[in-house]
Design an enzyme around this catalytic site. Structure first.
Site, mmCIF file in Angstrom:
data_model
loop_
_atom_site.group_PDB
_atom_site.id
_atom_site.type_symbol
_atom_site.label_atom_id
_atom_site.label_comp_id
_atom_site.label_asym_id
_atom_site.label_seq_id
_atom_site.Cartn_x
_atom_site.Cartn_y
_atom_site.Cartn_z
ATOM 1 N N ASN A 1 46.981 42.467 40.735
ATOM 2 C CA ASN A 1 48.045 42.026 39.824
ATOM 3 C C ASN A 1 49.449 42.330 40.328
ATOM 4 O O ASN A 1 50.391 42.409 39.531
ATOM 5 C CB ASN A 1 47.856 42.695 38.457
ATOM 6 C CG ASN A 1 46.542 42.336 37.817
ATOM 7 O OD1 ASN A 1 46.018 41.245 38.023
ATOM 8 N ND2 ASN A 1 45.984 43.256 37.052
ATOM 9 N N SER B 1 41.616 41.063 36.652
ATOM 10 C CA SER B 1 40.423 41.797 36.236
ATOM 11 C C SER B 1 39.519 40.951 35.352
ATOM 12 O O SER B 1 38.301 41.165 35.316
ATOM 13 C CB SER B 1 40.821 43.060 35.456
ATOM 14 O OG SER B 1 41.289 44.060 36.310
ATOM 15 N N HIS C 1 38.132 48.636 29.403
ATOM 16 C CA HIS C 1 38.275 47.660 30.486
ATOM 17 C C HIS C 1 36.919 47.098 30.914
ATOM 18 O O HIS C 1 36.725 45.877 30.976
ATOM 19 C CB HIS C 1 38.974 48.319 31.666
ATOM 20 C CG HIS C 1 39.358 47.388 32.767
ATOM 21 N ND1 HIS C 1 38.564 47.199 33.873
ATOM 22 C CD2 HIS C 1 40.431 46.599 32.940
ATOM 23 C CE1 HIS C 1 39.144 46.333 34.688
ATOM 24 N NE2 HIS C 1 40.285 45.949 34.144
ATOM 25 N N ASP D 1 32.969 49.642 36.923
ATOM 26 C CA ASP D 1 34.209 49.680 36.151
ATOM 27 C C ASP D 1 34.329 51.003 35.398
ATOM 28 O O ASP D 1 33.920 52.042 35.908
ATOM 29 C CB ASP D 1 34.226 48.484 35.186
ATOM 30 C CG ASP D 1 35.615 47.898 35.015
ATOM 31 O OD1 ASP D 1 36.423 48.552 34.345
ATOM 32 O OD2 ASP D 1 35.885 46.815 35.558
#
Length: 420
Positions: free
Chosen positions: A228, A293, A134, A87
């Site tokens: 998404n 996520s 994130h 990530d």
């Protein structure tokens, strides 16, 4: 960050922005990540001084004592299950992640700008440097340690996080970097890999596909977010979620229905909570965010618990267990939530033996035996006759009671008039 991505962020939530980041164009397509979230009071800045005291809705539905009856993420020999988070980095200064992150086993695949020097440069080179937040949120959902004053905790709070930074706020990550991170995770002994990203343009890349196959061949459970871009209702494949062997995770809401933004497709394995998800942010505190996520690490946390409880199970058996025990909307698999919304407690308790693949329920239409033509009964069956006679008897009893009660009332009134 382009206008298209900003519009997508606004569409996800007025309270919580989730944007896809893009990087510079080139021979290799960049990878989509997600930006910082917005809480109910405005922009989520780091650190968040106040903790979220209550228990998040995604944890309220769990009986934690049942979930952790056998393990919280450590195997019987005491070794923690290693979960790689590929990530934007995982910050280890947040108190809930301080002992969860193994920085020495991580890596940073991004180059540091030349104008950054000194202590700032050293910090930016670390896999624990997360300027986006994130990756820190993703890691928190998996393995955040409990802390007084908050009801938020990771699903596998004894697991160990391997931080692999291959994306940033500018979306500089590439599939080639992701492939290198996957191979690094395998070399470091990761039992589970979480990838809460997808490649720009939803294109398959050879290096990435080979790296995924390498992880699966080495008995690693690979969990990836479905994406998404599902608001238009159209099914499309995303990568690495669509590669064979990967457990692709869609986002579900409080009603166990697909979140409107969650990408649908025949590659979706299961769904997990992905709306108003609480998790850790860099330097301290928590924020709320939306997206597949944050559904993926919910599943990765459960996978870590299963691997800790059943260290001999193969990666496909762990995936099958999660899919088989999911709460289904239909008796089978659909393109919106796959085999259903994950049921963590059932996945850890309905586990007497390993299975190779999920199946439809025994009560499904295709499993109901066909009627025997030789036993076909015309007219009234013995059971139907018994029901009919019982109904007659009940009706007669009601009539008798009514007549008796009515007669008593008439007799009473007659006596009163006579005495008067």
């Amino acid at each position: 960050m382009g206008n298209r991505h900003m519009r997508r962020a606004a569409a996800l939530s007025s309270a919580t922005a989730l944007a896809c980041l893009t990087g510079a164009t080139g021979a290799t397509e960049p990878v989509a990540a997600a930006a910082t979230s917005v809480d109910g009071n405005g922009q989520c800045t780091f650190p968040m001084k106040k903790q979220i005291k209550g228990t998040p809705w995604s944890l309220q539905r769990l009986v934690m004592d049942r979930l952790w009856e056998d393990t919280k993420g450590k195997e019987k020999d005491g070794d923690p299950v290693k979960v790689a988070v590929i990530d934007t980095g995982v910050d280890n200064t947040n108190v809930q992640l301080k002992t969860a992150v193994d920085a020495s086993s991580g890596a940073n695949y991004l180059s540091v700008p030349k104008d950054v020097s000194g202590a700032d440069r050293k910090r930016a080179q670390s896999p624990t440097y997360d300027e986006v937040g994130h990756g820190t949120k993703v890691a928190g959902i998996i393995a955040a340690r409990p802390r007084p004053g908050t009801g938020f905790v990771g699903l596998a709070p004894d697991a160990k996080i391997i931080p692999l930074k291959q994306n940033n706020a500018e979306g500089k990550g590439t599939p080639e970097m992701m492939a290198r991170a996957i191979r690094k995770a395998v070399d470091e002994g990761a039992r589970v890999i979480n990838i809460s990203q997808d490649t720009k343009g939803a294109r398959s890349q050879q290096d990435l596909e080979l790296a995924i196959a390498h992880a699966i061949d080495n008995n690693v459970v690979v969990v990836a977010s479905a994406g998404n871009d599902g608001a238009d209702g159209k099914s499309k494949r995303t990568y690495p979620a669509s590669y064979p062997g990967v457990l692709a995770v869609a986002a579900s809401d409080r009603n166990n229905e697909r979140a409107y933004f969650s990408q649908s497709g025949d590659f979706v394995g299961v769904a997990a909570p992905g709306v108003e998800m609480v998790s850790t942010v860099p330097k301290g505190g928590q924020c709320v965010d939306n997206g597949t996520s944050f559904a993926a690490p919910y599943v990765a946390g459960v996978a870590a618990l299963i691997r800790a409880k059943h260290p001999d199970w193969k990666q496909n058996e762990v995936v099958a267990q999660i899919e088989q025990t999911a709460e289904r909307g239909v008796n089978g698999r659909d393109r919106y939530i796959g085999w259903g919304v994950i049921d963590p407690v059932k996945a850890l308790t309905d586990d007497e033996q390993a299975i190779q693949r999920p199946t439809v329920d025994n009560g499904s239409a295709q499993n109901i035996p066909k009627p025997d033509p030789g036993k076909l009964i015309l007219g009234e069956t013995p059971h139907e006759r018994s029901v009919r006679l019982a109904t007659y008897a009940l009706g007669a009893g009601v009539v008798v009671v009514a007549i008796t009660a009515g007669g008593a009332i008439v007799l009473r009134d007659w006596r009163r008039r006579r005495d008067a």
